[in-house]
Design a protein around this motif. Structure first.
Motif, PDB file in Angstrom:
ATOM      1  N   ARG A 202       4.375 -27.042  43.196  1.00 55.83           N
ATOM      2  CA  ARG A 202       5.442 -26.371  43.818  1.00 55.83           C
ATOM      3  C   ARG A 202       5.046 -26.166  45.179  1.00 55.83           C
TER       4      ARG A 202
ATOM      5  N   SER B 165       3.560 -31.407  38.714  1.00 55.83           N
ATOM      6  CA  SER B 165       3.861 -30.258  38.052  1.00 55.83           C
ATOM      7  C   SER B 165       5.446 -30.409  37.681  1.00 55.83           C
ATOM      8  N   ARG B 166       5.733 -29.462  36.662  1.00 56.89           N
ATOM      9  CA  ARG B 166       7.406 -29.378  36.342  1.00 56.89           C
ATOM     10  C   ARG B 166       7.949 -28.689  37.526  1.00 56.89           C
TER      11      ARG B 166
ATOM     12  N   GLN C  39       6.228 -36.224  35.913  1.00 55.36           N
ATOM     13  CA  GLN C  39       5.643 -34.755  35.280  1.00 55.36           C
ATOM     14  C   GLN C  39       4.530 -35.079  34.392  1.00 55.36           C
ATOM     15  N   VAL C  40       3.589 -34.286  34.725  1.00 52.30           N
ATOM     16  CA  VAL C  40       2.170 -34.331  33.495  1.00 52.30           C
ATOM     17  C   VAL C  40       2.396 -33.077  32.994  1.00 52.30           C
ATOM     18  N   GLY C  41       2.110 -32.929  31.698  1.00 51.80           N
ATOM     19  CA  GLY C  41       1.903 -31.532  30.836  1.00 51.80           C
ATOM     20  C   GLY C  41       2.792 -31.862  29.524  1.00 51.80           C
ATOM     21  N   GLN C  42       2.996 -30.744  28.910  1.00 51.12           N
ATOM     22  CA  GLN C  42       3.367 -30.590  27.367  1.00 51.12           C
ATOM     23  C   GLN C  42       4.743 -31.300  27.307  1.00 51.12           C
ATOM     24  N   THR C  43       5.610 -31.115  28.441  1.00 51.83           N
ATOM     25  CA  THR C  43       6.970 -31.783  28.290  1.00 51.83           C
ATOM     26  C   THR C  43       7.124 -33.043  29.238  1.00 51.83           C
TER      27      THR C  43
ATOM     28  N   SER D 278      -0.889 -24.161  40.215  1.00 54.00           N
ATOM     29  CA  SER D 278      -1.617 -22.958  39.431  1.00 54.00           C
ATOM     30  C   SER D 278      -2.418 -23.337  38.216  1.00 54.00           C
TER      31      SER D 278
ATOM     32  N   GLN E 242       0.925 -25.128  30.093  1.00 53.95           N
ATOM     33  CA  GLN E 242       1.858 -26.308  29.768  1.00 53.95           C
ATOM     34  C   GLN E 242       1.385 -27.298  30.673  1.00 53.95           C
ATOM     35  N   HIS E 243       0.823 -27.134  31.700  1.00 51.89           N
ATOM     36  CA  HIS E 243       0.414 -28.272  32.697  1.00 51.89           C
ATOM     37  C   HIS E 243      -1.030 -28.705  32.173  1.00 51.89           C
TER      38      HIS E 243
ATOM     39  N   ASN F 284      -6.440 -25.269  45.981  1.00 49.05           N
ATOM     40  CA  ASN F 284      -5.507 -24.108  45.825  1.00 49.05           C
ATOM     41  C   ASN F 284      -5.926 -23.069  46.824  1.00 49.05           C
TER      42      ASN F 284
ATOM     43  N   ASP G  55      -6.007 -24.300  52.077  1.00 44.77           N
ATOM     44  CA  ASP G  55      -4.694 -24.738  52.503  1.00 44.77           C
ATOM     45  C   ASP G  55      -4.385 -26.224  52.331  1.00 44.77           C
ATOM     46  N   LEU G  56      -3.827 -26.749  51.203  1.00 43.23           N
ATOM     47  CA  LEU G  56      -3.744 -28.139  51.122  1.00 43.23           C
ATOM     48  C   LEU G  56      -3.236 -29.104  52.173  1.00 43.23           C
TER      49      LEU G  56
HETATM   50  C1  LIG Z   1       8.417 -25.019  27.170  1.00 41.73           C
HETATM   51  C2  LIG Z   1       7.796 -25.192  28.735  1.00 41.73           C
HETATM   52  C3  LIG Z   1       7.208 -26.558  28.966  1.00 41.73           C
HETATM   53  C4  LIG Z   1       6.793 -26.758  30.137  1.00 41.73           C
HETATM   54  N1  LIG Z   1       6.083 -27.960  30.422  1.00 41.73           N
HETATM   55  C5  LIG Z   1       5.328 -28.193  31.733  1.00 41.73           C
HETATM   56  C6  LIG Z   1       4.991 -29.323  32.021  1.00 41.73           C
HETATM   57  O1  LIG Z   1       5.032 -30.370  31.066  1.00 41.73           O
HETATM   58  N2  LIG Z   1       4.157 -29.740  33.033  1.00 41.73           N
HETATM   59  C7  LIG Z   1       3.988 -28.665  33.822  1.00 41.73           C
HETATM   60  O2  LIG Z   1       3.505 -28.917  35.124  1.00 41.73           O
HETATM   61  N3  LIG Z   1       4.645 -27.370  33.762  1.00 41.73           N
HETATM   62  C8  LIG Z   1       5.529 -27.087  32.407  1.00 41.73           C
HETATM   63  N4  LIG Z   1       5.968 -25.774  32.378  1.00 41.73           N
HETATM   64  C9  LIG Z   1       5.947 -25.268  33.444  1.00 41.73           C
HETATM   65  C10 LIG Z   1       4.746 -24.274  33.692  1.00 41.73           C
HETATM   66  O3  LIG Z   1       4.701 -22.922  32.855  1.00 41.73           O
HETATM   67  C11 LIG Z   1       4.598 -23.944  35.077  1.00 41.73           C
HETATM   68  O4  LIG Z   1       5.742 -23.089  35.405  1.00 41.73           O
HETATM   69  C12 LIG Z   1       4.545 -24.955  36.222  1.00 41.73           C
HETATM   70  O5  LIG Z   1       3.266 -25.765  35.445  1.00 41.73           O
HETATM   71  C13 LIG Z   1       4.008 -24.543  37.489  1.00 41.73           C
HETATM   72  O6  LIG Z   1       4.065 -25.465  38.530  1.00 41.73           O
HETATM   73  P1  LIG Z   1       3.219 -25.295  39.704  1.00 41.73           P
HETATM   74  O7  LIG Z   1       1.675 -25.032  39.146  1.00 41.73           O
HETATM   75  O8  LIG Z   1       3.422 -26.377  40.759  1.00 41.73           O
HETATM   76  O9  LIG Z   1       3.908 -23.999  40.417  1.00 41.73           O
HETATM   77  P2  LIG Z   1       3.149 -22.506  40.638  1.00 41.73           P
HETATM   78  O10 LIG Z   1       2.793 -21.809  39.225  1.00 41.73           O
HETATM   79  O11 LIG Z   1       3.992 -21.882  41.449  1.00 41.73           O
HETATM   80  O12 LIG Z   1       1.968 -22.679  41.461  1.00 41.73           O
HETATM   81  C14 LIG Z   1       1.775 -23.209  42.676  1.00 41.73           C
HETATM   82  C15 LIG Z   1       0.280 -22.901  43.158  1.00 41.73           C
HETATM   83  O13 LIG Z   1       0.377 -23.529  44.559  1.00 41.73           O
HETATM   84  C16 LIG Z   1      -0.593 -22.572  45.348  1.00 41.73           C
HETATM   85  N5  LIG Z   1      -0.583 -22.877  46.509  1.00 41.73           N
HETATM   86  C17 LIG Z   1       0.764 -22.465  47.239  1.00 41.73           C
HETATM   87  N6  LIG Z   1       0.456 -22.659  48.533  1.00 41.73           N
HETATM   88  C18 LIG Z   1      -0.436 -23.471  48.902  1.00 41.73           C
HETATM   89  C19 LIG Z   1      -1.351 -24.266  49.821  1.00 41.73           C
HETATM   90  N7  LIG Z   1      -0.516 -24.350  51.053  1.00 41.73           N
HETATM   91  N8  LIG Z   1      -2.123 -24.721  49.441  1.00 41.73           N
HETATM   92  C20 LIG Z   1      -3.074 -24.663  48.350  1.00 41.73           C
HETATM   93  N9  LIG Z   1      -2.255 -24.151  47.284  1.00 41.73           N
HETATM   94  C21 LIG Z   1      -1.232 -23.532  47.515  1.00 41.73           C
HETATM   95  C22 LIG Z   1      -0.634 -21.183  44.666  1.00 41.73           C
HETATM   96  O14 LIG Z   1      -1.562 -20.419  44.964  1.00 41.73           O
HETATM   97  C23 LIG Z   1      -0.077 -21.489  43.430  1.00 41.73           C
HETATM   98  O15 LIG Z   1      -1.292 -21.577  42.270  1.00 41.73           O
HETATM   99  C24 LIG Z   1       6.563 -25.571  31.184  1.00 41.73           C
HETATM  100  C25 LIG Z   1       7.138 -24.567  30.581  1.00 41.73           C
HETATM  101  C26 LIG Z   1       7.599 -24.340  29.496  1.00 41.73           C
HETATM  102  C27 LIG Z   1       8.112 -22.824  29.236  1.00 41.73           C
END
Ligand SMILES: Cc1cc2nc3c(=O)[nH]c(=O)nc-3n(C[C@H](O)[C@H](O)[C@H](O)COP(=O)(O)OP(=O)(O)OC[C@H]3O[C@@H](n4cnc5c(N)ncnc54)[C@H](O)[C@@H]3O)c2cc1C
Length: 323
Positions: free
Chosen positions: A205, A230-231, A244-248, A263, A267-268, A282, A300-301
């Motif tokens: 994200r 990520s999702r 997408q990488v992960g459970q789904t 993060s 699921q990831h 991160n 910061d990425l």
């Molecule tokens: C049934 C179910 C199935 C799911 N299946 C999957 C799946 O297959 N794959 C999957 O990925 N998720 C899946 N999810 C979703 C999962 O729970 C998380 O919501 C998702 O993985 C979060 O994605 P993220 O890490 O990109 O986002 P976030 O959790 O929002 O993390 C973003 C991260 O970026 C960091 N960040 C922000 N800005 C910067 C920056 N400038 N530099 C460096 N770091 C920064 C933050 O510190 C944070 O750690 C599923 C959820 C459910 C309920």
């Protein structure tokens, strides 16, 4: 003795590595005769690649125009028609196999065993449940054909060096009329395939836009890596959902996985737990991804990634100038 039929996955005349991994699962059954089925419009190049895999008895080819596109509804009746002579029918737990194998199981009137990660006996298998947080041992009834998908991240591909016989088959099957191929829309990319790549660079994200994902592509290209996400990144529309990488999404087992702004939700992590080396970048030092990372960089990425890419390219050109 087990008699195993593996359904080959292929595209554009190339055998997918998932087939060699399914073969390793089949060979773990012990005393097994293994055949590989290639369904295609032109099976020759795929059959040739399958025939050199070690431990294959026969490569069976079914060539027909309907097999030009891997439609589960059309492939499944052909697999089911052949299944009678086998104790096991295996396919990979990839998008292809997850689509096809339940159709096959339904036609044969058996329950599918999904995501086999280890073989304990001809009818006993281990598989993950609860997003990989637990592993169960399941037993299929002996005397009925076992239809299973193989968790490709759990098996190394079988070696080459084999010389199986290639046998063309003519199958009489009735195709359903409810499904037909209309068109294919797929992202064209010269990058390695995410599911089988040795290196993967994935973004979350934090990338905040589709445009910012270009940063990742640059790093991935410098490393010869596939791109994943990520999702949250997929749901936000930064990249298509086949990344997408992960459970789904996709379960992968690269040598190197670089997670950028992800993060580390459970699921990831399910999708990367078999990665050999995990690198996380991160800005939050408390992010759960650091608990599984072999190397972590807090920062910061948007600052780190361009610098990382520059250093990698510098390393490449330095290597070139020294021959
Ligand atoms: C049934 C179910 C199935 C799911 N299946 C999957 C799946 O297959 N794959 C999957 O990925 N998720 C899946 N999810 C979703 C999962 O729970 C998380 O919501 C998702 O993985 C979060 O994605 P993220 O890490 O990109 O986002 P976030 O959790 O929002 O993390 C973003 C991260 O970026 C960091 N960040 C922000 N800005 C910067 C920056 N400038 N530099 C460096 N770091 C920064 C933050 O510190 C944070 O750690 C599923 C959820 C459910 C309920």
């Amino acid at each position: 003795m087990s008699k195993v039929l593996i359904v080959a996955e292929h595209a554009a005349g190339a055998l997918n590595l998932s087939t060699a991994k399914s073969l390793s699962c089949a060979r773990a059954l012990g005393d097994a005769e293994v055949d590989i089925l290639v369904q295609a419009a032109d099976a020759a190049p795929v059959a040739a690649a399958a025939a050199v895999l070690a431990g294959v008895r026969r490569v069976l080819t079914v060539e027909r125009p309907e097999n030009l596109e891997p439609l589960a509804a059309l492939y499944a009746p052909q697999v089911a028609a052949l299944a009678a002579g086998y104790t096991h029918v295996l396919g990979p737990s990839t998008t292809f196999g997850k689509d096809l194998m339940p159709h096959v199981a339904a036609l044969l009137g058996v329950s599918q065993i999904s995501d086999v990660m280890a073989v304990e006996g001809p009818y006993r298998f281990r598989r993950p449940v609860y997003a990989g947080n637990a592993v169960v041992t399941v037993e299929a009834p002996a005397g009925r054909v076992v239809v299973a998908t193989v968790r490709t991240a759990s098996f190394q591909p079988a070696d080459g060096g084999g010389a199986a016989v290639i046998e063309p088959l003519e199958l009489r099957v009735e195709f359903p009329t409810h499904t037909r191929f209309v068109s294919r829309s797929a992202a064209n990319s010269d990058r390695p395939d995410l599911q089988t790549a040795a290196r993967v660079v994935a973004g979350g994200r934090a990338l905040a836009s589709a445009g910012n994902f270009q940063l990742l592509y640059g790093l991935a290209d410098a490393l010869g890596a596939a791109v994943g996400a990520s999702r949250a990144a997929v749901d936000a529309g930064y990249v298509p959902n086949d990344l997408q990488v992960g459970q789904t999404g996709k379960i992968i087992a690269p040598e190197l996985y670089i997670a950028l702004g992800i993060s580390g939700a459970i699921q990831h992590l399910t999708g990367i737990k078999d990665a050999r080396t995990i690198v996380a970048i991160n800005k939050d030092s408390e992010a759960p991804i650091f608990e599984v990372a072999d190397f972590g960089l807090v920062g910061d990425l948007f600052q780190i990634v361009p610098e990382l890419e520059r250093l990698i390219r510098l390393g490449h050109s330095g290597g070139d100038s020294h021959g």
